[in-house]
Design a protein around this motif. Structure first.
Motif, PDB file in Angstrom:
ATOM      1  N   UNK A  21       0.822  -1.209   0.000  1.00  0.00           N
ATOM      2  CA  UNK A  21       0.000   0.000   0.000  1.00  0.00           C
ATOM      3  C   UNK A  21       0.857   1.261   0.000  1.00  0.00           C
ATOM      4  N   UNK A  22       2.003   1.209   0.643  1.00  0.00           N
ATOM      5  CA  UNK A  22       2.871   2.369   0.741  1.00  0.00           C
ATOM      6  C   UNK A  22       4.104   2.214  -0.154  1.00  0.00           C
ATOM      7  N   UNK A  61       4.390   3.109  -3.202  1.00  0.00           N
ATOM      8  CA  UNK A  61       4.629   4.320  -3.991  1.00  0.00           C
ATOM      9  C   UNK A  61       5.477   5.318  -3.242  1.00  0.00           C
ATOM     10  N   UNK A  62       5.202   5.550  -1.997  1.00  0.00           N
ATOM     11  CA  UNK A  62       5.970   6.495  -1.205  1.00  0.00           C
ATOM     12  C   UNK A  62       7.360   5.968  -0.926  1.00  0.00           C
ATOM     13  N   UNK A  73      10.602  -5.902  -7.664  1.00  0.00           N
ATOM     14  CA  UNK A  73       9.977  -4.799  -8.403  1.00  0.00           C
ATOM     15  C   UNK A  73      10.815  -3.529  -8.292  1.00  0.00           C
ATOM     16  N   UNK A  92       8.783   5.561   5.796  1.00  0.00           N
ATOM     17  CA  UNK A  92       7.630   6.338   5.355  1.00  0.00           C
ATOM     18  C   UNK A  92       7.472   7.564   6.250  1.00  0.00           C
ATOM     19  N   UNK A 105       8.446  11.425   0.875  1.00  0.00           N
ATOM     20  CA  UNK A 105       8.660  11.873  -0.492  1.00  0.00           C
ATOM     21  C   UNK A 105       9.563  13.107  -0.540  1.00  0.00           C
ATOM     22  N   UNK A 157       7.802  13.440 -11.082  1.00  0.00           N
ATOM     23  CA  UNK A 157       6.472  13.253 -11.660  1.00  0.00           C
ATOM     24  C   UNK A 157       5.374  13.462 -10.618  1.00  0.00           C
ATOM     25  N   UNK A 158       5.695  13.123  -9.383  1.00  0.00           N
ATOM     26  CA  UNK A 158       4.667  13.209  -8.337  1.00  0.00           C
ATOM     27  C   UNK A 158       4.722  14.544  -7.589  1.00  0.00           C
ATOM     28  N   UNK A 194       1.804  16.052  -5.506  1.00  0.00           N
ATOM     29  CA  UNK A 194       1.887  15.855  -4.043  1.00  0.00           C
ATOM     30  C   UNK A 194       1.776  17.195  -3.326  1.00  0.00           C
TER      31      UNK A 194
END
Lengths: 223, 734
Positions: free
Chosen positions: B519-520, B522-523, B558, B652, B675, B693-694, B698
């Motif tokens: 779930x996290x 991406x961060x 990944x 995180x 981030x 990109x974020x 954000x």
């Protein structure tokens, strides 16, 4: 079809299903949750079989020396006893295995907490007040003292806030002492700041996940 | 013919026999021990020396019998003085019938013999039902047949079964009777002589009468000459209206040592003087013996000296007045006698003091402890007053009120009786109990449901806020905006990682731990990618990958395939994914102690882990986690096995505040969080990356969220102020 595209489409659909919870609990959300739980359980089962049972038990029992095989009978028996917890009638047999796991885990956790957290943190809390060491390290002692004082007051005030001992006054009311009451109020302030910081971190992490998901949704279509 | 007779049963036996063939008793009887025969003078024996060896109950019985005999003799003497009986007219052998009839054994007599009882008056007037029942039916002299019938009712001793055999003492007189058969005048008057009366065919009775007729007349005082045919005259001499004293009233004339039939013993108790003239010869010997002198029995001085009587003997009825009681008092065993005093003393005590209260019992301590507290505490009248009823003052129920019904006959079943038990609670306990009661009562009170309008507004607000955030993020991503610049400087926590990167040797083995959830990802991937990319590009370390989460190994693959794909790290050659490390903290400790043993895998033979056999062989440990607990576990369990090698945590944003203390204590060498730190590393490396990109999206959404929270806080502040103002105005107006 490109597997990455398939996985991207599946991911996109499941993401929309999860986001549908914004309008309330619905079948799409529950379906996505059930799929996630099922896939996770299946994946964990495969991982447990191929990365735990086989390399830790089966392979050594078949190829290890006899002495090592004999030693492996202990975890084998404990593992079989652990399976007895499935049946309510035989769950009592799984007690020794569970007891062994809980005992060993508690011993490791307590030892690590004492030696790895409590004692080092107590030393770190007293370190800002070691002026000689600060000067030796080239740190401004006044700033360090102020930081140390804030941390000390914050720690004491927070502990005072969670102290629920009180005395009964003459009029029958129950109140804490004035000093305890003052530190408790200050501790409540520190607790609020800490929870605010934690909430900010959680919210920041959630926004990061949201942006990543939105980006992944558009990336499937080439954006 | 038999030569000898059995002294016991009287049956004939052969002379040479020593044991009776009928009763199995010895035929050789000692002269001294032989029973007395009629005509012999009994020898009185002194048995006083044997008294002490008798049983207690037997001594008591004998004592009672003597005392009763003495009293009976005294009464009989008094009665005889008042009403002298006509001695000449009563045949003495018939006088015994009266006493026999007065006995309680009247039911045992044959019907035809009851009319012969001449007793005219009962011995005790208050017991007329025990008197001779047929006395009034006898018509003396009117009818011969009636009179003979009455004579025929004379009781006889039970005859032997042989029937015609004479009793031994009768046979002994056989010769004398035959010699005197011709002397008619000297024979006693008997109704059977003239043959007018046929005796009942009992055999024995006939022989007995014949034997009696053959006996010589009494030599001392010959009665008046009676004619042979004067049966009516003889009968006329019978007493008509004379009361025959009861046999029991003259025990002095009877000697117990005489061997008479039982039915004749009462007759012997008649006064001898009453029938001296007509006394048969065979019975005249009784007259020669010394009259029985009743022993002078002094009355007992106290009740304790009285012998024990059976319980069923009435206390008021004297034992001497009832011959049956004499029998019972004699034959009672001692165990019955021992019962008597207990049962006879109790009613006496009740009669003596009927109004005396029951003595209070001694209660054991544990019973006293169970008594109600109100009885112990004198200053607790409330409990006593709460219950109505009489207060028990004695006994186990002392102190209880209203326990026993004070109305004897009226009891209402089923009506509970109030008890005086009350819980002893202090005032503070009662206050706590009342507070608890109020809390429980408050829980049961209905609460107004939340308004549907408010619920609908919250749902709409949630939809509006979600839409704003998603639209803003989408707009920023779709617009590819780069309005917001990347951070120009690293945070103080992450800047500590730069010296570590500089100090790492090339191609050094490092350990990367992927302990975060998808779930996290991406961060975490955005935060770790710039830092790891710089590390891999700068020192080209040999990376060992593991995870304490089952999903971690997949996330690691990944990560290497996407985030740091630019470094072109090859699995097995440049990095090794050891996979899942089970056991939690125990597994971490095990891996820190012995990595190869804790995580057995063929990957240990890969070039990326060459030379790694201990945990301290890793030049640096990089932890990617979204949980503070995971970071704490790795810090705690590996601190002693890192040998001073750095631990860099990429966390995180939600876990960073909890990991800060370990950074300040230098247990964590550097902390790259969120981030923002990833953007800073990306900006410092000037290589580009996913953060760019974020980053605008954000920051836009984060700014919007901050504005919404500020607006919401301001709204709540204003709404609260208005609410307080309204309430103040309402209170002021009221």
């Amino acid at each position: 079809m490109n597997p990455e595209l398939i996985s991207g489409i599946v991911g996109f659909i499941l993401t929309l299903m999860i986001l549908s919870y914004l309008i309330g609990d619905n079948a799409l959300f529950r379906f996505a949750v059930h799929v996630f739980v099922g896939v996770s359980a299946g994946y964990v089962a495969v991982i447990a079989l191929y990365q735990v049972i086989l390399p830790y038990l089966v392979v050594p029992l078949m190829s290890a020396p006899m002495l090592e095989r004999g030693l492996l009978l202990i975890p084998l028996i404990l593992g079989v006893l652990m399976l007895m917890n499935i049946s309510p009638r035989l769950s009592r047999l799984g007690g020794p295995a569970v007891g062994y796991l809980v005992g060993a885990g508690a011993a490791v956790a307590v030892g690590g907490a004492v030696l790895g957290t409590i004692l080092p943190q107590v030393g770190a809390a007293a370190e800002p007040f070691n002026i000689a060491a600060l000067i030796q390290r080239g740190v401004n002692p006044i700033e360090s003292l102020l930081n140390g004082a804030v941390m000390l007051v914050g720690a004491v005030a927070t502990l005072a806030y969670f102290h629920f001992g009180a005395r009964r006054a003459e009029d029958g009311s129950v109140k804490r002492g004035f000093l305890f009451e003052a530190f408790a109020w200050l501790g409540k302030l520190f607790v609020a700041l800490t929870l605010g910081a934690l909430f900010a971190g959680v919210y920041s992490a959630a926004l990061s996940a949201l942006v990543e998901r939105v980006h992944s949704l558009f990336s499937i279509f080439g954006f | 013919m038999a030569d000898q007779f059995c002294p016991n049963c009287g049956m004939p036996n052969a002379e040479e026999q020593e044991v009776c063939s009928f009763c199995q008793q010895s035929l050789r009887v000692d002269a001294g021990a032989a029973s007395i025969r009629p005509g012999e003078t009994p020898t009185r024996k002194t048995t006083a020396e044997l008294e002490p060896i008798l049983p207690a109950w037997l001594r008591d019985a004998r004592e009672t019998a003597r005392r009763a005999d003495a009293e009976t003799a005294a009464e009989e003497a008094r009665a005889a003085a008042e009403n002298p009986a006509p001695k000449e007219e009563v045949p003495d052998f018939l006088a015994g019938l009266a006493s026999a009839a007065r006995d309680d054994q009247d039911d045992e007599l044959p019907e035809w013999m009851r009319g012969a009882a001449p007793s005219s008056a009962p011995a005790k007037p208050d017991k007329e039902e025990q008197a001779f029942p047929r006395r009034s039916e006898i018509r003396w002299g009117d009818d011969q047949s009636d009179e003979l019938g009455g004579m025929a009712t004379t009781p006889v001793t039970p005859a032997p079964e042989s029937g015609d055999a004479l009793l031994p003492w009768m046979q002994a007189r056989d010769g004398a009777a035959s010699d005197s058969a011709g002397r008619e005048p000297s024979q006693p008057v008997t109704p059977f002589l003239n043959g007018a009366v046929e005796p009942p065919h009992t055999g024995e009775l006939t022989d007995w009468l014949e034997q009696a007729a053959a006996q010589p007349a009494a030599p001392a005082e010959p009665s008046a000459p009676a004619s042979e045919e004067s049966l009516d005259d003889w009968l006329s001499k019978l007493p008509r209206d004379v009361e025959i004293p009861a046999a029991s009233e003259s025990p002095a004339s009877f000697d117990e040592t005489i061997d008479l039939p039982d039915w004749m013993k009462p007759a012997a108790t008649e006064e001898v003087s009453a029938a001296d003239a007509e006394l048969p010869d065979w019975m005249a010997s009784f007259r020669e013996q010394k009259p029985f002198a009743p022993p002078e029995v002094s009355p007992p001085e106290s009740a304790e000296q009285l012998p024990a009587a059976p319980a069923f003997v009435p206390e008021a009825e004297p034992a001497a007045e009832t011959p049956a009681n004499d029998l019972f008092s004699i034959e009672m065993p001692d165990w019955l006698s021992n019962i008597a005093p207990v049962e006879t003393e109790a009613p006496a005590a009740d009669e003596a003091a009927p109004d005396q209260p029951i003595a209070p019992a001694e209660l054991p301590s544990w019973v006293q402890a169970m008594r109600p507290v109100e009885t112990v505490l004198p200053d607790a009248p409330s409990a006593q007053a709460a219950v109505e009823g009489p207060l028990e003052e004695a006994g186990p129920l002392a102190g209880l009120r209203g326990v026993l019904p004070f109305v004897g006959g009226i009891v209402q079943p089923g009506k509970p009786v109030g008890q005086s038990f009350r819980l002893q609670a202090s005032q503070s306990q009662q206050e706590d109990a009342s507070l608890l009661g109020q809390l429980i009562a408050a829980e049961t009170q209905p609460k107004p449901l939340r308004g549907a309008r408010l619920f609908r507004s919250q749902r709409v607000l949630r939809w509006v806020l979600s839409a704003l955030l998603i639209l803003l993020a989408s707009a920023a991503i779709l617009g590819r905006t780069q309005i917001v610049p990347l951070p120009a400087a690293l945070s103080p926590e992450s800047v500590l990682a730069l010296p570590i990167l500089e100090s790492l040797p090339n191609d050094a083995p490092i350990l990367m731990i992927f302990d975060y959830d998808p779930a996290l990802s991406g961060e975490l991937e955005a935060a770790a990618a710039p830092f790891v990319d710089r590390l891999l590009g700068l020192r080209s370390p040999r990376v060992t990958v593991l995870s304490t989460s089952p999903i971690g190994p997949a996330l690691a693959e990944r990560f290497f395939a996407a985030s740091v794909a630019r470094q072109n790290y090859r699995p097995g050659q440049d990095y090794v994914n050891l996979g899942y490390l089970p056991g939690g903290e125990t597994g971490i400790l095990s891996f820190a102690v012995n990595p190869r043993a804790a995580l057995p895998s063929r990957s240990w033979d890969a070039p990326a882990v060459q030379g790694v056999s201990r945990f301290s062989d890793y030049a640096a440990v990089i932890l990617l986690t979204d949980q503070a607990e995971t970071a704490r576990a790795w810090v705690e369990q590996t601190a002693a096995h890192r040998a001073g090698h750095p631990l860099i945590v990429v966390a995180s944003a939600q876990a960073a505040p909890m990991i800060q203390p370990y950074l300040l204590s230098r247990q964590v060498s550097a902390l790259v969080s969120g981030l923002r730190d990833g953007a800073a590393f990306e900006a410092s490396s000037e290589t580009g990356g996913p953060v760019r990109k974020y980053w605008d999206a954000y920051n836009f959404t984060l700014t919007l969220a901050v504005l919404l929270m500020a607006f919401g806080g301001l709204w709540n502040l204003i709404a609260g102020a208005r609410s307080r103002r309204g309430s103040d105005e309402a209170r002021h107006e009221s």
